[in-house]
Enzyme design. Structure first.
Site, PDB file in Angstrom:
ATOM      1  N   GLY A  67     -26.130 -85.019 -39.582  1.00 49.79           N
ATOM      2  CA  GLY A  67     -26.202 -83.569 -39.517  1.00 49.79           C
ATOM      3  C   GLY A  67     -26.419 -82.977 -40.895  1.00 49.79           C
ATOM      4  O   GLY A  67     -26.330 -83.662 -41.919  1.00 49.79           O
ATOM      5  N   GLY A 116     -25.159 -87.486 -36.829  1.00 47.09           N
ATOM      6  CA  GLY A 116     -25.903 -86.695 -35.858  1.00 47.09           C
ATOM      7  C   GLY A 116     -27.125 -87.399 -35.317  1.00 47.09           C
ATOM      8  O   GLY A 116     -27.562 -87.111 -34.198  1.00 47.09           O
ATOM      9  N   GLU A 139     -18.423 -91.688 -41.383  1.00 47.21           N
ATOM     10  CA  GLU A 139     -17.788 -90.373 -41.551  1.00 47.21           C
ATOM     11  C   GLU A 139     -16.413 -90.404 -42.209  1.00 47.21           C
ATOM     12  O   GLU A 139     -16.015 -89.432 -42.859  1.00 47.21           O
ATOM     13  CB  GLU A 139     -17.695 -89.672 -40.192  1.00 47.21           C
ATOM     14  CG  GLU A 139     -19.021 -89.187 -39.641  1.00 47.21           C
ATOM     15  CD  GLU A 139     -19.822 -90.252 -38.925  1.00 47.21           C
ATOM     16  OE1 GLU A 139     -20.910 -89.939 -38.409  1.00 47.21           O
ATOM     17  OE2 GLU A 139     -19.366 -91.422 -38.895  1.00 47.21           O
ATOM     18  N   ASP A 147     -18.101 -88.770 -34.937  1.00 53.79           N
ATOM     19  CA  ASP A 147     -18.148 -87.765 -33.879  1.00 53.79           C
ATOM     20  C   ASP A 147     -19.462 -87.862 -33.102  1.00 53.79           C
ATOM     21  O   ASP A 147     -19.999 -88.952 -32.954  1.00 53.79           O
ATOM     22  CB  ASP A 147     -17.908 -86.372 -34.460  1.00 53.79           C
ATOM     23  CG  ASP A 147     -19.001 -85.918 -35.413  1.00 53.79           C
ATOM     24  OD1 ASP A 147     -19.686 -86.772 -36.017  1.00 53.79           O
ATOM     25  OD2 ASP A 147     -19.178 -84.688 -35.575  1.00 53.79           O
TER      26      ASP A 147
END
Length: 347
Positions: A67, A116, A139, A147
């Site tokens: 992301g 992402g 992460e 996530d």
């Protein structure tokens, strides 16, 4: 703002074709790109003239490196926490839509695939990797957790490979991505253009098999027993201790990776991967992930982790020692329902 040329969306034949188009930024996924992809998927899902979705990316270096962390950091640093919470909530709904998409969803995971990028590919029905694929969920190193449905995917990896990949952020290639359940098929990169042409012509996902090959040998299957022995330990410090007793190069690297991670991120990741094994759908895992990320700027290490890794690049975040036992109450607080309740994610 508009996604503009950052994501190219068109119908070719009977295929809805999405191309991430930020190669200089390693095709990092912005909020506007994610929302444009979601709208296209809604349109293509309901369009009887579209039989398949194909997602790829410009450039041969990265499918999507994650992301748009810079935007999340810059807004969070000024105290604007709503931008990041909206980004994550809407992105997670996109991830769930991909997982439930009723038509074939073919992802060409060529190059770097992180964060992402995993979310818009590994939940698809047909996931293709190449010899250039380098997949990771790193992460914990920036005060986040795996996530975008990462805990759901990790929970379904064989043995304790999910805990291993989630806590260490280890980078894996094509064979290991398939072994861990993040991908299905290896296609050499020099066959991708021909494969895309065939898919656009036929809209037939079964044609992928004609382009498939055996990937170069991976490592996970070879060390799976050791991973299971160490990562079945009850806590992060116990896992690090078990690894420290192993005379194996991979174990030494794993200990160092854990030591670099955010203690609260590590403890919550361990809890979340194990909890996700009992989830009935990716939506349940995504809701739990949102609980953490909704708090990670105020109560976690996200701002400091991004500063050290991406902004200042000193690689020296001010985290407490990674082997410190994280109180169960602290983990429970990070994973409690957020103010206003859990986000709504259609199953």
């Amino acid at each position: 703002m508009s996604a503009g040329d950052d994501i190219l969306l068109r119908v070719e034949g009977r295929v809805g074709h999405a191309t991430l188009n930020r190669p200089r930024a390693l095709n990092a996924l912005s909020y506007d790109m994610a929302m444009a992809l979601e709208k296209a998927l809604d349109d293509w899902r309901d369009d009887p003239a579209v039989d398949m979705v194909l997602i790829d990316a410009e450039g041969d270096k990265a499918f999507c490196a994650g992301g748009d962390i810079n935007a999340l950091y810059s807004t969070g640093k000024t105290g604007n926490l709503d931008y990041a919470r909206t980004f994550w909530a809407d992105e997670y709904r996109l991830n769930a839509k991909i997982a439930a998409f009723p038509k074939p969803y073919v992802a060409l995971m060529d190059g770097i695939v992180m964060g992402g990028g995993v979310g818009v590919s590994a939940h698809g029905s047909h996931r293709i990797v190449t010899e250039r694929t380098m997949l990771a969920m790193p992460e914990c190193g920036i005060g986040l957790i795996p996530d975008v449905g990462g805990t759901w995917l990790l929970a379904r990896a064989p043995s304790r490979i999910g805990e291993y990949l989630g806590l260490t952020g280890t980078r894996i290639g094509a064979a290991d991505a398939i072994h861990a359940g993040f991908a299905d098929t290896f296609v050499p990169s020099d066959r991708l253009e021909a494969l895309k042409a065939r898919l656009v012509t036929t809209a037939d996902a079964s044609s992928i098999a004609a382009f498939a090959a055996e990937p170069p040998e991976g490592e996970l299957a070879l060390i799976e027993n050791g991973i299971g022995a160490a990562f079945s330990s009850p806590s992060v410090p116990d896992i690090a201790g078990a690894l420290g007793k192993m005379d194996a190069e991979w174990a030494g690297k794993a200990v160092k990776a854990i030591d670099r991670g955010s203690p609260i991120s590590l403890a919550c990741t361990l809890e979340m991967v194990r909890a996700a094994r009992e989830d009935a759908s990716v939506a349940e895992s995504l809701k739990r992930e949102y609980r953490f990320v909704s708090r990670c700027m105020e109560d976690g290490d996200f701002i400091e982790g991004v500063r050290a890794a991406i902004i200042d690049k000193d690689r020296n975040p001010a985290f407490a020692g990674a082997r410190k036992e994280m109180p169960a109450e602290r983990v429970a607080q990070m994973l409690a329902p957020p103010p206003g309740g859990d986000i709504e994610i259609p199953v």
